[in-house]
Scaffold this motif. Structure first.
Motif, PDB file in Angstrom:
ATOM      1  N   ARG A 395      20.838  -5.741  -0.738  1.00  0.00           N
ATOM      2  CA  ARG A 395      22.025  -5.363  -0.899  1.00  0.00           C
ATOM      3  C   ARG A 395      23.116  -5.459   0.297  1.00  0.00           C
ATOM      4  O   ARG A 395      24.038  -5.812   0.096  1.00  0.00           O
ATOM      5  N   LEU A 396      22.557  -5.506   1.505  1.00  0.00           N
ATOM      6  CA  LEU A 396      23.105  -5.834   2.856  1.00  0.00           C
ATOM      7  C   LEU A 396      23.914  -7.349   2.741  1.00  0.00           C
ATOM      8  O   LEU A 396      24.899  -7.555   2.851  1.00  0.00           O
ATOM      9  N   ILE A 397      23.117  -7.983   2.267  1.00  0.00           N
ATOM     10  CA  ILE A 397      23.450  -9.637   2.221  1.00  0.00           C
ATOM     11  C   ILE A 397      24.277  -9.704   1.169  1.00  0.00           C
ATOM     12  O   ILE A 397      25.458 -10.472   1.026  1.00  0.00           O
ATOM     13  N   LEU A 398      23.877  -8.999  -0.135  1.00  0.00           N
ATOM     14  CA  LEU A 398      24.993  -9.042  -1.183  1.00  0.00           C
ATOM     15  C   LEU A 398      26.460  -8.696  -0.973  1.00  0.00           C
ATOM     16  O   LEU A 398      27.542  -9.337  -1.345  1.00  0.00           O
ATOM     17  N   ASN A 399      26.301  -7.605  -0.323  1.00  0.00           N
ATOM     18  CA  ASN A 399      27.775  -6.963   0.101  1.00  0.00           C
ATOM     19  C   ASN A 399      28.593  -7.946   1.186  1.00  0.00           C
ATOM     20  O   ASN A 399      29.522  -8.125   1.089  1.00  0.00           O
ATOM     21  N   ALA A 400      27.762  -8.728   2.129  1.00  0.00           N
ATOM     22  CA  ALA A 400      28.280  -9.600   2.955  1.00  0.00           C
ATOM     23  C   ALA A 400      28.933 -10.717   2.404  1.00  0.00           C
ATOM     24  O   ALA A 400      29.893 -11.451   2.458  1.00  0.00           O
ATOM     25  N   VAL A 401      28.019 -11.307   1.128  1.00  0.00           N
ATOM     26  CA  VAL A 401      28.496 -12.523   0.818  1.00  0.00           C
ATOM     27  C   VAL A 401      29.685 -12.282  -0.229  1.00  0.00           C
ATOM     28  O   VAL A 401      30.507 -13.145  -0.497  1.00  0.00           O
ATOM     29  N   SER A 402      29.945 -10.921  -0.414  1.00  0.00           N
ATOM     30  CA  SER A 402      31.049 -10.520  -1.414  1.00  0.00           C
ATOM     31  C   SER A 402      32.572 -10.368  -0.709  1.00  0.00           C
ATOM     32  O   SER A 402      33.495 -10.510  -1.184  1.00  0.00           O
ATOM     33  N   MET A 403      32.305 -10.663   0.788  1.00  0.00           N
ATOM     34  CA  MET A 403      33.513 -10.377   1.722  1.00  0.00           C
ATOM     35  C   MET A 403      33.928 -11.958   2.131  1.00  0.00           C
ATOM     36  O   MET A 403      33.158 -12.715   2.301  1.00  0.00           O
ATOM     37  N   ASP A 404      35.081 -12.058   2.656  1.00  0.00           N
ATOM     38  CA  ASP A 404      35.487 -13.017   3.104  1.00  0.00           C
ATOM     39  C   ASP A 404      34.803 -13.468   4.431  1.00  0.00           C
ATOM     40  O   ASP A 404      34.386 -14.711   4.693  1.00  0.00           O
ATOM     41  N   ASP A 405      34.365 -12.479   5.151  1.00  0.00           N
ATOM     42  CA  ASP A 405      33.708 -12.635   6.376  1.00  0.00           C
ATOM     43  C   ASP A 405      32.393 -12.213   6.231  1.00  0.00           C
ATOM     44  O   ASP A 405      32.212 -11.092   5.884  1.00  0.00           O
ATOM     45  N   THR A 406      31.550 -13.307   5.884  1.00  0.00           N
ATOM     46  CA  THR A 406      29.870 -13.082   5.745  1.00  0.00           C
ATOM     47  C   THR A 406      29.088 -12.462   6.926  1.00  0.00           C
ATOM     48  O   THR A 406      27.885 -12.675   6.777  1.00  0.00           O
ATOM     49  N   GLU A 407      29.478 -11.924   7.906  1.00  0.00           N
ATOM     50  CA  GLU A 407      29.039 -11.543   9.265  1.00  0.00           C
ATOM     51  C   GLU A 407      28.409  -9.999   8.535  1.00  0.00           C
ATOM     52  O   GLU A 407      29.025  -9.276   8.236  1.00  0.00           O
ATOM     53  N   ILE A 408      27.154  -9.949   9.134  1.00  0.00           N
ATOM     54  CA  ILE A 408      26.351  -8.744   8.905  1.00  0.00           C
ATOM     55  C   ILE A 408      26.552  -7.853  10.190  1.00  0.00           C
ATOM     56  O   ILE A 408      25.980  -8.253  11.354  1.00  0.00           O
ATOM     57  N   ASN A 409      27.360  -6.837  10.207  1.00  0.00           N
ATOM     58  CA  ASN A 409      27.596  -6.187  11.427  1.00  0.00           C
ATOM     59  C   ASN A 409      27.321  -4.736  11.189  1.00  0.00           C
ATOM     60  O   ASN A 409      26.933  -4.201   9.897  1.00  0.00           O
ATOM     61  N   ARG A 410      27.650  -3.738  12.125  1.00  0.00           N
ATOM     62  CA  ARG A 410      27.305  -2.418  11.923  1.00  0.00           C
ATOM     63  C   ARG A 410      28.205  -1.733  10.885  1.00  0.00           C
ATOM     64  O   ARG A 410      27.612  -0.850  10.288  1.00  0.00           O
ATOM     65  N   THR A 411      29.366  -2.146  10.640  1.00  0.00           N
ATOM     66  CA  THR A 411      30.159  -1.397   9.951  1.00  0.00           C
ATOM     67  C   THR A 411      29.609  -1.590   8.355  1.00  0.00           C
ATOM     68  O   THR A 411      29.640  -0.613   7.710  1.00  0.00           O
ATOM     69  N   LEU A 412      29.406  -2.998   8.219  1.00  0.00           N
ATOM     70  CA  LEU A 412      28.719  -3.193   6.806  1.00  0.00           C
ATOM     71  C   LEU A 412      27.294  -2.534   6.705  1.00  0.00           C
ATOM     72  O   LEU A 412      26.938  -2.172   5.776  1.00  0.00           O
ATOM     73  N   TYR A 413      26.552  -2.661   7.853  1.00  0.00           N
ATOM     74  CA  TYR A 413      25.336  -1.740   7.854  1.00  0.00           C
ATOM     75  C   TYR A 413      25.556  -0.386   6.950  1.00  0.00           C
ATOM     76  O   TYR A 413      24.605   0.038   6.368  1.00  0.00           O
ATOM     77  N   PHE A 414      26.226   0.572   7.900  1.00  0.00           N
ATOM     78  CA  PHE A 414      26.342   1.897   7.767  1.00  0.00           C
ATOM     79  C   PHE A 414      27.006   2.066   6.217  1.00  0.00           C
ATOM     80  O   PHE A 414      26.590   3.134   5.467  1.00  0.00           O
ATOM     81  N   THR A 415      27.954   1.124   5.866  1.00  0.00           N
ATOM     82  CA  THR A 415      28.520   1.333   4.400  1.00  0.00           C
ATOM     83  C   THR A 415      27.672   1.020   3.520  1.00  0.00           C
ATOM     84  O   THR A 415      27.295   1.949   2.498  1.00  0.00           O
ATOM     85  N   THR A 416      26.627   0.124   3.750  1.00  0.00           N
ATOM     86  CA  THR A 416      25.381  -0.257   2.674  1.00  0.00           C
ATOM     87  C   THR A 416      24.410   1.217   2.622  1.00  0.00           C
ATOM     88  O   THR A 416      24.040   1.351   1.637  1.00  0.00           O
ATOM     89  N   MET A 417      24.176   1.825   3.987  1.00  0.00           N
ATOM     90  CA  MET A 417      23.491   2.795   3.852  1.00  0.00           C
ATOM     91  C   MET A 417      23.951   3.761   3.063  1.00  0.00           C
ATOM     92  O   MET A 417      23.174   4.451   2.063  1.00  0.00           O
ATOM     93  N   GLN A 418      25.211   4.188   3.198  1.00  0.00           N
ATOM     94  CA  GLN A 418      26.060   5.183   2.357  1.00  0.00           C
ATOM     95  C   GLN A 418      25.895   5.005   0.972  1.00  0.00           C
ATOM     96  O   GLN A 418      25.344   5.724   0.029  1.00  0.00           O
ATOM     97  N   LEU A 419      26.144   3.635   0.497  1.00  0.00           N
ATOM     98  CA  LEU A 419      26.025   3.122  -0.828  1.00  0.00           C
ATOM     99  C   LEU A 419      24.902   3.537  -1.642  1.00  0.00           C
ATOM    100  O   LEU A 419      24.735   3.770  -2.732  1.00  0.00           O
ATOM    101  N   LEU A 420      23.882   3.264  -0.760  1.00  0.00           N
ATOM    102  CA  LEU A 420      22.525   3.439  -1.197  1.00  0.00           C
ATOM    103  C   LEU A 420      21.818   4.887  -1.105  1.00  0.00           C
ATOM    104  O   LEU A 420      20.682   5.175  -1.071  1.00  0.00           O
ATOM    105  N   GLY A 421      22.769   5.850  -0.728  1.00  0.00           N
ATOM    106  CA  GLY A 421      22.219   7.296  -0.684  1.00  0.00           C
ATOM    107  C   GLY A 421      22.001   7.837   0.723  1.00  0.00           C
ATOM    108  O   GLY A 421      21.717   8.959   0.463  1.00  0.00           O
ATOM    109  N   ALA A 422      22.160   7.326   1.755  1.00  0.00           N
ATOM    110  CA  ALA A 422      21.750   7.881   3.199  1.00  0.00           C
ATOM    111  C   ALA A 422      23.099   8.952   3.514  1.00  0.00           C
ATOM    112  O   ALA A 422      24.289   8.401   3.088  1.00  0.00           O
ATOM    113  N   THR A 423      22.500  10.156   3.895  1.00  0.00           N
ATOM    114  CA  THR A 423      23.800  11.211   3.946  1.00  0.00           C
ATOM    115  C   THR A 423      24.308  10.863   5.408  1.00  0.00           C
ATOM    116  O   THR A 423      23.791  10.051   6.233  1.00  0.00           O
TER     117      THR A 423
END
Length: 475
Positions: A395-423
């Motif tokens: 999911r992290l990779i899919l989210n990165a690919v869907s953005m103009d900047d395909t970099e995996i960084n902490r903002t994307l990391y924590f957003t993906t955690m939130q989307l997948l149910g982390a409190t």
């Protein structure tokens, strides 16, 4: 169980932007050839006259002592901690006589890697150049070369050899011209046997001890097959694997290496290689598994944020590699995992006592990205009750690919955690380790593992002895 005296280095770097050569046309050609005195001749030819050039990889200053300028109308030296060529008048050619540096560099790839059987791997990325309008423009750089928008020249490397040349897993006879893209790759010259498999091509040093050399291609097959099953896909391009031997001298085992696009490169040495040893084998398998994970992490052309966010990809690669190797051990890897995670916990605590994880690069405590990042990856897996770490990364990779900047960084990391149910509280525990000066790092890490359901257990001395490690192969 006896454990090795182990010295290792994993190279993780910010990728150099790839310079696009339109219609296959390059801005420059660099010809590289050995000389009779043991040095190498490096000659650049440019399509357009150049005024000032900076070597794209200049973090180490080895060129000052090993590169001798042969062009009278040019100057060469260090400016702003960068290796710089400056011409008296714009010019289209420059050449050097260089000593082939074979020693390991700090946080960079070894320029020339000798194989014990007489082969040699040349890192083409060391020759990449970035053009500037003037020396003054170079002097104005304040935050290092990555802060500058200028891209490297589109460049090809030319090599001639009497032995076979291997690049991108393919043998070439006689003469080679190869485009230097991004970080570049290694080009092998020599007579080592090339072994072809479905997922990778292997070039293994013939001077490796027989107990290791005879089995390691098969071990690599198992690593790739295991990762393909866990990730749920095969690599889009066949990988290339180089394993070079530096000999059997030195205490314990020393190894260094990294992943470059679809290439895995490793150098090994030390007396621990002389005789069959399961611990030596475990660590070598883990090392290659760690680097192979990076190939899967970037297979969709995503990029890694380095520096402050290197813990993201390095930690997950550690977790995945340890789990894969442990699954193949007779006891499920219980002793192996207990040992490596006890060390990782203590290393992470020590690093966090000096400051937050995001600052370990400033303190040159780079290995904390692996140790702390590994514990964070385990906690991420534990917090996501319906997803494994592999599914999180998908999911992290899919989210990165869907953005103009395909970099995996902490903002994307924590957003993906939130989307997948982390409190919020779970995400905050990880953020505190990454970003805050902790009053008690040992307690913070312990609570991280507890709240993630990993059930950390400690002995009377406070040493971590067990976790409830996930078994992805069984899921």
């Amino acid at each position: 169980m006896r454990y090795l005296v182990l010295f290792f280095s994993l190279v993780s770097l910010l990728a150099i932007p790839a310079a696009a050569a339109q219609s296959g046309k390059a801005d420059a050609l660099v010809s590289v050839a050995p000389q009779e005195d043991g040095n190498w001749h490096v000659a650049y030819t440019f399509e357009e006259p150049q005024t000032a050039l900076v070597f794209a990889r200049s973090d180490n200053n080895y060129r000052s002592a090993t590169w001798q300028l042969e062009t009278e109308e040019a100057r060469f030296g260090r400016v702003n901690d960068l290796d710089v060529i400056v011409f008296d008048d714009p010019a289209k050619e420059v050449s050097f006589s260089i000593v082939p540096v074979t020693s390991t560099l700090v946080a960079d790839y070894t320029p020339f890697i000798p194989f014990g059987d007489g082969g040699l791997a040349i890192y083409e990325g060391q020759f990449a150049l970035v053009p500037f309008e003037s020396l003054e423009a170079v002097e104005e750089i304040e935050d290092g070369l990555p802060s500058v928008a200028t891209e490297p020249l589109a460049m090809r490397i030319a090599i001639s050899a009497d032995t076979p040349i291997i690049v991108d897993g393919q043998p070439v006879e006689g003469n080679l011209q190869h485009e230097i893209a991004g970080d570049g790759t290694y080009i092998y010259l020599g007579d080592s046997e090339v072994e072809q498999f479905d997922s990778f091509t292997a070039i293994l040093d013939a001077s490796l001890p027989a107990w290791l050399g005879d089995r390691f291609a098969g071990d690599l097959q198992g690593i790739f097959a295991g990762l393909e099953a866990l990730w749920g896909f095969e690599l889009s391009e066949q990988a290339t694997v180089f394993l070079a031997s530096r000999g059997l001298t030195g205490k314990g085992m020393s190894n260094t290496g990294g992943a470059l696009d679809n290439l895995l490169m490793m150098e090994v040495s030390g007396e621990a290689l002389a005789e069959p040893d399961p611990n030596t084998l475990f660590y070598l398998q883990w090392f290659f598994a760690h680097e192979a994970v990076h190939l899967f992490q970037t297979d969709k052309d995503v990029t890694f944020a380095s520096g402050e966010d290197a813990w993201i990809h390095e930690g997950a690669a550690n977790t995945m590699a340890y789990n894969l190797i442990a699954a193949g051990l007779p006891d499920g890897g219980e002793k192996f995992l207990s040992s490596v995670y006890a060390s990782a916990f203590e290393e992470c605590v020590a690093a966090l006592e000096a400051g937050p994880l995001e600052t370990v690069g400033e303190r040159e405590a780079f290995s904390a990205n692996y140790a702390c990042g590994d514990l964070i990856a385990l906690a991420t897996d534990g917090y996501l009750k319906r997803k494994t770490l592999y599914q999180f990364w998908d999911r992290l990779i899919l989210n990165a690919v869907s953005m103009d900047d395909t970099e995996i960084n902490r903002t994307l990391y924590f957003t993906t955690m939130q989307l997948l149910g982390a409190t919020r509280a779970e995400r905050t525990r990880i953020r505190d380790i990454v970003e805050e000066d902790l009053d008690d790092p040992r307690e913070a890490l312990t609570e991280l593992l507890k709240t993630a359901g990993l059930n950390p257990q400690f002995d009377a001395d406070g040493t971590l002895v067990k976790l409830d490690w996930p078994d992805y192969a069984a899921e």
